[in-house]
Design a protein around this motif. Structure first.
Motif, PDB file in Angstrom:
ATOM      1  N   MET A 297     -18.142  35.505  28.290  1.00 24.65           N
ATOM      2  CA  MET A 297     -18.405  36.760  27.593  1.00 24.65           C
ATOM      3  C   MET A 297     -19.178  36.540  26.296  1.00 24.65           C
ATOM      4  O   MET A 297     -19.970  37.395  25.898  1.00 24.65           O
ATOM      5  N   MET A 298     -18.974  35.430  25.640  1.00 21.99           N
ATOM      6  CA  MET A 298     -19.775  35.122  24.458  1.00 21.99           C
ATOM      7  C   MET A 298     -21.231  34.883  24.865  1.00 21.99           C
ATOM      8  O   MET A 298     -22.165  35.368  24.200  1.00 21.99           O
ATOM      9  N   LYS A 299     -21.440  34.146  25.947  1.00 24.54           N
ATOM     10  CA  LYS A 299     -22.803  33.932  26.444  1.00 24.54           C
ATOM     11  C   LYS A 299     -23.464  35.270  26.771  1.00 24.54           C
ATOM     12  O   LYS A 299     -24.635  35.501  26.461  1.00 24.54           O
ATOM     13  N   LEU A 300     -22.684  36.168  27.377  1.00 26.85           N
ATOM     14  CA  LEU A 300     -23.220  37.474  27.745  1.00 26.85           C
ATOM     15  C   LEU A 300     -23.531  38.307  26.507  1.00 26.85           C
ATOM     16  O   LEU A 300     -24.594  38.938  26.427  1.00 26.85           O
ATOM     17  N   ALA A 301     -22.640  38.309  25.541  1.00 21.50           N
ATOM     18  CA  ALA A 301     -22.869  39.070  24.311  1.00 21.50           C
ATOM     19  C   ALA A 301     -24.103  38.552  23.578  1.00 21.50           C
ATOM     20  O   ALA A 301     -24.917  39.334  23.058  1.00 21.50           O
ATOM     21  N   GLN A 302     -24.268  37.230  23.533  1.00 16.26           N
ATOM     22  CA  GLN A 302     -25.438  36.646  22.885  1.00 16.26           C
ATOM     23  C   GLN A 302     -26.719  37.038  23.619  1.00 16.26           C
ATOM     24  O   GLN A 302     -27.742  37.341  23.001  1.00 16.26           O
ATOM     25  N   PHE A 303     -26.662  37.037  24.934  1.00 13.92           N
ATOM     26  CA  PHE A 303     -27.818  37.426  25.744  1.00 13.92           C
ATOM     27  C   PHE A 303     -28.197  38.874  25.488  1.00 13.92           C
ATOM     28  O   PHE A 303     -29.373  39.186  25.253  1.00 13.92           O
ATOM     29  N   LEU A 304     -27.212  39.765  25.499  1.00 11.19           N
ATOM     30  CA  LEU A 304     -27.496  41.189  25.246  1.00 11.19           C
ATOM     31  C   LEU A 304     -28.012  41.416  23.823  1.00 11.19           C
ATOM     32  O   LEU A 304     -28.910  42.235  23.604  1.00 11.19           O
ATOM     33  N   GLY A 305     -27.465  40.663  22.862  1.00 10.88           N
ATOM     34  CA  GLY A 305     -27.935  40.779  21.498  1.00 10.88           C
ATOM     35  C   GLY A 305     -29.384  40.352  21.332  1.00 10.88           C
ATOM     36  O   GLY A 305     -30.163  41.007  20.636  1.00 10.88           O
ATOM     37  N   GLN A 306     -29.740  39.266  22.004  1.00 13.23           N
ATOM     38  CA  GLN A 306     -31.122  38.791  21.950  1.00 13.23           C
ATOM     39  C   GLN A 306     -32.081  39.813  22.574  1.00 13.23           C
ATOM     40  O   GLN A 306     -33.153  40.099  22.027  1.00 13.23           O
ATOM     41  N   GLU A 307     -31.652  40.378  23.698  1.00 10.43           N
ATOM     42  CA  GLU A 307     -32.487  41.378  24.371  1.00 10.43           C
ATOM     43  C   GLU A 307     -32.626  42.641  23.520  1.00 10.43           C
ATOM     44  O   GLU A 307     -33.686  43.273  23.502  1.00 10.43           O
ATOM     45  N   LEU A 308     -31.561  43.020  22.826  1.00 14.14           N
ATOM     46  CA  LEU A 308     -31.623  44.182  21.942  1.00 14.14           C
ATOM     47  C   LEU A 308     -32.618  43.942  20.818  1.00 14.14           C
ATOM     48  O   LEU A 308     -33.426  44.827  20.470  1.00 14.14           O
ATOM     49  N   ASN A 309     -32.572  42.766  20.235  1.00 14.39           N
ATOM     50  CA  ASN A 309     -33.490  42.431  19.132  1.00 14.39           C
ATOM     51  C   ASN A 309     -34.932  42.421  19.582  1.00 14.39           C
ATOM     52  O   ASN A 309     -35.844  42.728  18.784  1.00 14.39           O
ATOM     53  N   GLU A 310     -35.166  42.078  20.839  1.00 14.87           N
ATOM     54  CA  GLU A 310     -36.526  41.995  21.355  1.00 14.87           C
ATOM     55  C   GLU A 310     -37.028  43.323  21.941  1.00 14.87           C
ATOM     56  O   GLU A 310     -38.206  43.433  22.285  1.00 14.87           O
ATOM     57  N   SER A 311     -36.150  44.308  22.054  1.00 12.89           N
ATOM     58  CA  SER A 311     -36.539  45.584  22.670  1.00 12.89           C
ATOM     59  C   SER A 311     -37.293  46.483  21.692  1.00 12.89           C
ATOM     60  O   SER A 311     -37.237  46.304  20.478  1.00 12.89           O
TER      61      SER A 311
END
Length: 311
Positions: A297-311
């Motif tokens: 879940m930490m890996k997933l949260a980090q992935f979603l956070g990175q995608e949010l920053n790049e959106s």
């Protein structure tokens, strides 16, 4: 403000993710879609959307949550929103037949399987399969719903004609060859962002229901997870896994536009791997992760956070 939107129908499975999002101080909003409205006259909010709708939602009295989610995903995709585990992933989550055809298309071996609707047809499917033992399972399921092991067609007939028979929510029962693991275990490979993060060995000696979520310990005799000490852990993260199979899985996920998944396979006595489940609403076992010091879940949260920053 842009946010991470989590589409789901089970708070117990989503709390583990939102705790990690809070830890990373990422903005998010939960869309619990057991009921709702799809307003096609409006545009969706800005942000990234992560779908974790479950095929087993009907077992929590959320019968039409997947159908509602399908409409919401179409609306999001129409307006070009960044959606993870979108419509294509939902199609696989809700149908094992769709899973097996997609896996086969990508050169991944699955057990021999026949789908049937109707009592006589289920029996005919077992006769046509021609192998014993065999198992039945629901086409639309989760947590091993509907999985039964049979040693003969006659025993299947007795079950199908009894009050104990439980029909799949979509009406399709699968008859599948039984792959016997030499050591009574299966392997579940976890992927985030379409990339492999770890594999977990799951002990199947006590039953077929393999849900790794902590909440499965509540009223689920075949999911003994949590803090209770047991001699043999049901879930154990392992280092050794077939890298060539993992590579095939990553190509399969890319082809099917699936970003987050747990893929389960079993090896027979000859070491041949058969893939039988793609779970696009993947959960993780806290005890196994704590022991290995890796957290899905930490890996997933980090992935979603990175995608949010790049959106």
């Amino acid at each position: 403000m842009k946010k991470i939107y989590i589409i789901h129908e089970n708070n117990e499975w989503t709390d583990h993710l939102t705790k990690r999002l809070d830890q990373l101080q990422l903005p998010y909003e939960s869309w619990h879609l057991d009921q709702g409205i799809i307003d096609l006259t409006t545009q969706p909010p800005e942000g990234v959307f992560y779908n974790r709708m479950s095929a087993s939602s009907h077992t929590r009295n959320h019968r039409f949550a997947p159908e509602l989610t399908g409409g919401v995903l179409s609306w999001l995709e129409l307006h070009g929103r960044k959606v993870f585990n979108g419509s294509k992933a939902l199609s696989l989550e809700l149908s094992k037949i769709n899973q097996y055809t997609a896996l086969t298309k990508n050169g991944i071996r699955t057990p021999k399987t026949i789908g049937a609707v109707g009592t006589d047809q289920i029996i005919q499917a077992a006769e046509r399969l021609g192998t014993v033992p065999f198992i039945t399972k629901h086409n639309r399921a989760g947590k091993g719903l509907g999985v039964q092991l049979f040693q003969s067609v006659d025993s299947l007939k007795a079950y199908i004609l009894s009050e104990e028979f439980e029909e799949s929510i979509d009406g399709i029962t699968l008859i599948q060859e039984y792959i016997q693991s030499e050591d009574s275990f299966i392997t579940r490979a976890e992927f985030v962002g379409g990339k492999f993060i770890y594999a977990v060995k799951v002990d199947t000696s006590n039953g077929f229901e393999l849900c790794p979520a902590d909440s499965c310990q509540i009223g689920d005799a075949f999911c003994p997870v949590g803090e209770e000490a047991i001699e043999k852990p049901k879930f154990e993260i392992i280092d050794s896994v077939d890298k060539s199979l993992i590579a095939k899985y990553e190509l399969f996920l890319a082809d099917q536009q699936i970003d987050v998944a747990g893929i389960e396979f079993i090896a027979n006595a000859n070491g041949e791997a058969f893939t039988y489940d793609v779970n696009t609403n993947t959960n993780y076992n806290a005890d196994a992760e704590a022991k290995a010091d890796i957290y899905g879940m930490m890996k997933l949260a980090q992935f979603l956070g990175q995608e949010l920053n790049e959106s």
